[in-house]
Design a protein around this motif. Sequence first.
Motif, PDB file in Angstrom:
ATOM      1  N   GLY A 172       0.810  -1.215   0.000  1.00 18.63           N
ATOM      2  CA  GLY A 172       0.000   0.000   0.000  1.00 18.63           C
ATOM      3  C   GLY A 172       0.839   1.259   0.000  1.00 18.63           C
ATOM      4  N   VAL A 173       1.905   1.259   0.802  1.00 20.37           N
ATOM      5  CA  VAL A 173       2.794   2.431   0.855  1.00 20.37           C
ATOM      6  C   VAL A 173       3.492   2.621  -0.484  1.00 20.37           C
ATOM      7  CG1 VAL A 173       4.767   3.497   2.006  1.00 20.37           C
ATOM      8  CG2 VAL A 173       3.166   2.126   3.337  1.00 20.37           C
ATOM      9  N   VAL A 174       3.960   1.519  -1.065  1.00 17.43           N
ATOM     10  CA  VAL A 174       4.643   1.594  -2.365  1.00 17.43           C
ATOM     11  C   VAL A 174       3.703   2.149  -3.425  1.00 17.43           C
ATOM     12  CG1 VAL A 174       5.684   0.252  -4.237  1.00 17.43           C
ATOM     13  CG2 VAL A 174       6.284  -0.247  -1.861  1.00 17.43           C
ATOM     14  N   GLU A 175       2.453   1.693  -3.427  1.00 19.06           N
ATOM     15  CA  GLU A 175       1.467   2.183  -4.397  1.00 19.06           C
ATOM     16  C   GLU A 175       1.182   3.664  -4.190  1.00 19.06           C
ATOM     17  OE1 GLU A 175      -1.908  -0.335  -3.959  1.00 19.06           O
ATOM     18  OE2 GLU A 175      -0.891  -2.113  -4.766  1.00 19.06           O
ATOM     19  N   GLU A 176       1.156   4.096  -2.944  1.00 19.51           N
ATOM     20  CA  GLU A 176       0.926   5.519  -2.639  1.00 19.51           C
ATOM     21  C   GLU A 176       2.071   6.376  -3.173  1.00 19.51           C
ATOM     22  OE1 GLU A 176       1.076   8.268   1.330  1.00 19.51           O
ATOM     23  OE2 GLU A 176      -0.122   6.428   1.467  1.00 19.51           O
ATOM     24  N   ILE A 177       3.305   5.911  -2.957  1.00 18.76           N
ATOM     25  CA  ILE A 177       4.481   6.639  -3.467  1.00 18.76           C
ATOM     26  C   ILE A 177       4.426   6.706  -4.990  1.00 18.76           C
ATOM     27  CG2 ILE A 177       6.991   6.652  -3.627  1.00 18.76           C
ATOM     28  CD1 ILE A 177       7.037   5.062  -0.987  1.00 18.76           C
ATOM     29  N   GLN A 178       4.109   5.601  -5.600  1.00 18.27           N
ATOM     30  CA  GLN A 178       4.062   5.530  -7.057  1.00 18.27           C
ATOM     31  C   GLN A 178       3.021   6.498  -7.627  1.00 18.27           C
ATOM     32  OE1 GLN A 178       3.440   1.549  -8.491  1.00 18.27           O
ATOM     33  NE2 GLN A 178       4.319   1.997 -10.493  1.00 18.27           N
ATOM     34  N   ALA A 179       1.858   6.554  -6.986  1.00 24.75           N
ATOM     35  CA  ALA A 179       0.789   7.444  -7.454  1.00 24.75           C
ATOM     36  C   ALA A 179       1.191   8.917  -7.330  1.00 24.75           C
ATOM     37  CB  ALA A 179      -0.486   7.174  -6.658  1.00 24.75           C
ATOM     38  N   GLU A 180       1.833   9.255  -6.209  1.00 24.60           N
ATOM     39  CA  GLU A 180       2.222  10.650  -6.000  1.00 24.60           C
ATOM     40  C   GLU A 180       3.314  11.091  -6.967  1.00 24.60           C
ATOM     41  OE1 GLU A 180       3.465  13.643  -2.350  1.00 24.60           O
ATOM     42  OE2 GLU A 180       2.168  11.911  -2.046  1.00 24.60           O
ATOM     43  N   LEU A 181       4.295  10.224  -7.190  1.00 27.93           N
ATOM     44  CA  LEU A 181       5.363  10.576  -8.128  1.00 27.93           C
ATOM     45  C   LEU A 181       4.825  10.672  -9.557  1.00 27.93           C
ATOM     46  CD1 LEU A 181       8.453   8.504  -6.884  1.00 27.93           C
ATOM     47  CD2 LEU A 181       7.651  10.764  -6.185  1.00 27.93           C
ATOM     48  N   LYS A 182       3.850   9.815  -9.873  1.00 30.40           N
ATOM     49  CA  LYS A 182       3.253   9.852 -11.202  1.00 30.40           C
ATOM     50  C   LYS A 182       2.461  11.135 -11.397  1.00 30.40           C
ATOM     51  CE  LYS A 182       0.927   6.754 -14.438  1.00 30.40           C
ATOM     52  NZ  LYS A 182       0.283   5.426 -14.603  1.00 30.40           N
ATOM     53  N   ALA A 183       1.784  11.574 -10.341  1.00 29.65           N
ATOM     54  CA  ALA A 183       1.005  12.810 -10.413  1.00 29.65           C
ATOM     55  C   ALA A 183       1.908  14.025 -10.644  1.00 29.65           C
ATOM     56  CB  ALA A 183       0.196  12.992  -9.129  1.00 29.65           C
ATOM     57  N   ASN A 184       3.127  13.929 -10.121  1.00 33.14           N
ATOM     58  CA  ASN A 184       4.091  15.029 -10.299  1.00 33.14           C
ATOM     59  C   ASN A 184       4.759  14.999 -11.678  1.00 33.14           C
ATOM     60  OD1 ASN A 184       3.615  16.027  -7.757  1.00 33.14           O
ATOM     61  ND2 ASN A 184       5.307  14.913  -6.807  1.00 33.14           N
ATOM     62  N   LYS A 185       4.471  13.930 -12.452  1.00 31.14           N
ATOM     63  CA  LYS A 185       5.003  13.784 -13.809  1.00 31.14           C
ATOM     64  C   LYS A 185       6.532  13.895 -13.838  1.00 31.14           C
ATOM     65  CE  LYS A 185       0.776  15.512 -15.946  1.00 31.14           C
ATOM     66  NZ  LYS A 185       0.159  16.525 -16.829  1.00 31.14           N
ATOM     67  N   LEU A 186       7.148  13.151 -12.939  1.00 33.69           N
ATOM     68  CA  LEU A 186       8.603  13.180 -12.854  1.00 33.69           C
ATOM     69  C   LEU A 186       9.233  12.310 -13.941  1.00 33.69           C
ATOM     70  CD1 LEU A 186       9.082  12.841  -8.996  1.00 33.69           C
ATOM     71  CD2 LEU A 186       8.896  14.915 -10.351  1.00 33.69           C
ATOM     72  N   LYS A 187      10.417  12.713 -14.373  1.00 29.95           N
ATOM     73  CA  LYS A 187      11.165  11.948 -15.368  1.00 29.95           C
ATOM     74  C   LYS A 187      11.787  10.712 -14.717  1.00 29.95           C
ATOM     75  CE  LYS A 187      10.669  14.827 -18.881  1.00 29.95           C
ATOM     76  NZ  LYS A 187      10.040  14.454 -20.153  1.00 29.95           N
ATOM     77  N   LEU A 188      12.225   9.804 -15.558  1.00 33.39           N
ATOM     78  CA  LEU A 188      12.783   8.533 -15.087  1.00 33.39           C
ATOM     79  C   LEU A 188      13.946   8.728 -14.126  1.00 33.39           C
ATOM     80  CD1 LEU A 188      13.146   5.458 -15.122  1.00 33.39           C
ATOM     81  CD2 LEU A 188      14.468   5.713 -17.231  1.00 33.39           C
ATOM     82  N   ASN A 189      14.860   9.614 -14.480  1.00 33.40           N
ATOM     83  CA  ASN A 189      16.040   9.787 -13.628  1.00 33.40           C
ATOM     84  C   ASN A 189      15.678  10.309 -12.251  1.00 33.40           C
ATOM     85  OD1 ASN A 189      15.718  12.502 -15.081  1.00 33.40           O
ATOM     86  ND2 ASN A 189      17.203  12.999 -13.496  1.00 33.40           N
ATOM     87  N   ARG A 190      14.675  11.210 -12.188  1.00 32.70           N
ATOM     88  CA  ARG A 190      14.279  11.757 -10.880  1.00 32.70           C
ATOM     89  C   ARG A 190      13.548  10.703 -10.054  1.00 32.70           C
ATOM     90  NH1 ARG A 190      15.660  13.550  -6.650  1.00 32.70           N
ATOM     91  NH2 ARG A 190      14.306  14.941  -5.473  1.00 32.70           N
ATOM     92  N   VAL A 191      12.717   9.897 -10.711  1.00 29.02           N
ATOM     93  CA  VAL A 191      12.045   8.796 -10.015  1.00 29.02           C
ATOM     94  C   VAL A 191      13.085   7.849  -9.435  1.00 29.02           C
ATOM     95  CG1 VAL A 191      10.589   6.753 -10.311  1.00 29.02           C
ATOM     96  CG2 VAL A 191       9.921   8.905 -11.386  1.00 29.02           C
ATOM     97  N   SER A 192      14.096   7.532 -10.238  1.00 30.15           N
ATOM     98  CA  SER A 192      15.162   6.631  -9.784  1.00 30.15           C
ATOM     99  C   SER A 192      15.896   7.220  -8.581  1.00 30.15           C
ATOM    100  CB  SER A 192      16.155   6.364 -10.917  1.00 30.15           C
ATOM    101  OG  SER A 192      15.528   5.667 -11.983  1.00 30.15           O
ATOM    102  N   ASP A 193      16.187   8.516  -8.629  1.00 31.19           N
ATOM    103  CA  ASP A 193      16.879   9.179  -7.518  1.00 31.19           C
ATOM    104  C   ASP A 193      16.055   9.093  -6.238  1.00 31.19           C
ATOM    105  OD1 ASP A 193      18.984   9.839  -9.149  1.00 31.19           O
ATOM    106  OD2 ASP A 193      18.331  11.904  -9.506  1.00 31.19           O
ATOM    107  N   ILE A 194      14.744   9.336  -6.363  1.00 30.90           N
ATOM    108  CA  ILE A 194      13.861   9.321  -5.192  1.00 30.90           C
ATOM    109  C   ILE A 194      13.759   7.906  -4.613  1.00 30.90           C
ATOM    110  CG2 ILE A 194      11.454   9.570  -4.454  1.00 30.90           C
ATOM    111  CD1 ILE A 194      11.274  11.972  -6.364  1.00 30.90           C
ATOM    112  N   LEU A 195      13.615   6.922  -5.484  1.00 35.51           N
ATOM    113  CA  LEU A 195      13.542   5.530  -5.014  1.00 35.51           C
ATOM    114  C   LEU A 195      14.837   5.128  -4.305  1.00 35.51           C
ATOM    115  CD1 LEU A 195      11.762   3.674  -7.971  1.00 35.51           C
ATOM    116  CD2 LEU A 195      10.780   4.618  -5.881  1.00 35.51           C
TER     117      LEU A 195
END
Length: 346
Positions: free
Chosen positions: A158-181
């Motif tokens: 559930g937490v992972v899905e919440e993080i994924q939804a929020e990052l997707k809403a921010n329309k982040l690029k692949l490299n930034r998503v990778s950095d955050i993860l």
Amino acid sequence: MYRILIVDDEPMIRKGLQKLVEQSELPIESLRTAENGVVALQRIQEERPDFLFTDIRMPKMDGLELCARVAEMDADIQVVVISGYGDFEYAQKCVSYGVKEYLLKPVNIKGFQHVLEKLIRNQSKVSSESFVAVTKLEQWAGRMEQAVWMLQQEELNGVVEEIQAELKANKLKLNRVSDILQEIHTLLHQRLNVRDVYFMQGELDLTGVMSEEEAWLRFTTTVSGYLDELRIKRKGKLKDPVEEAKHYIETHLAEEVSLEEVADFIGLNPSYFSQLFKQSTTETFVQYRTRRRMEKAKKLLQQPQWRITDISGEVGYADHPHFTKTFKKYEGCLPSEYRQQMGIRS
């Protein structure tokens, strides 16, 4: 600190561009080169650059195809195409791949500096748009740690899905998503090791990820792996390891239970278990075991039907004189004297 990749099949041009970058006094983390698009893609997978300078005409993979491949990666790599006058029309095809800057050969220092300044301004804008507060990352890591600690797979998902939804809403690029993860994983890993001293060895490797789906798959696999590892180490037990150890000692007071035996039972390395036990109870394992033996001995001494020699064996002392000596050291009197104080004659 910026990462820069220069791609050109002509060694002299590569060296010339390197020199221009060095003269710019830009804070550089890394400055690398490649002789064609194939090598450039390998370099990008090893370390994503902030700025990519690429020639158009190169063997094996030209600049146009390289730009297309970079666009597919959906990475925040700012691309500058370097072309001669004859290639300019050809170079303009790169617009569809997100290329906005061009340099005409021969590259002069003024033109190069101008383009570099624009790249830096764009980079600052991208960084501010993709900002996620550290407190948010810490909150996510904290909830994930709790879910892992309590072996709650659904809660972790559930937490992972919440993080994924929020990052997707921010329309982040692949490299930034990778950095955050990577940042979340680092926080989670530190919390688990500090809290449990289970010495979790997991590592999140996002090197060379080509899509957001792949990054998320590696992340979820790694964090779920911690939960599985913890379940194995605890042998399915949800209780706190120190409380588990106390219960085990309590039910085995009549035996010569060792620290190594208890550590193996709860699934901890003996040396780490020793540290954890002392930190939690303020007593060493031996001190705690002795105290619990003596407390049980006192209870049994208050019951007339128990002979003192039998009591010594009941609390783990096959050698009666050793029991007598230990009891006197702990209580200040011999077992027989303690019993007399209770008004019991034996």
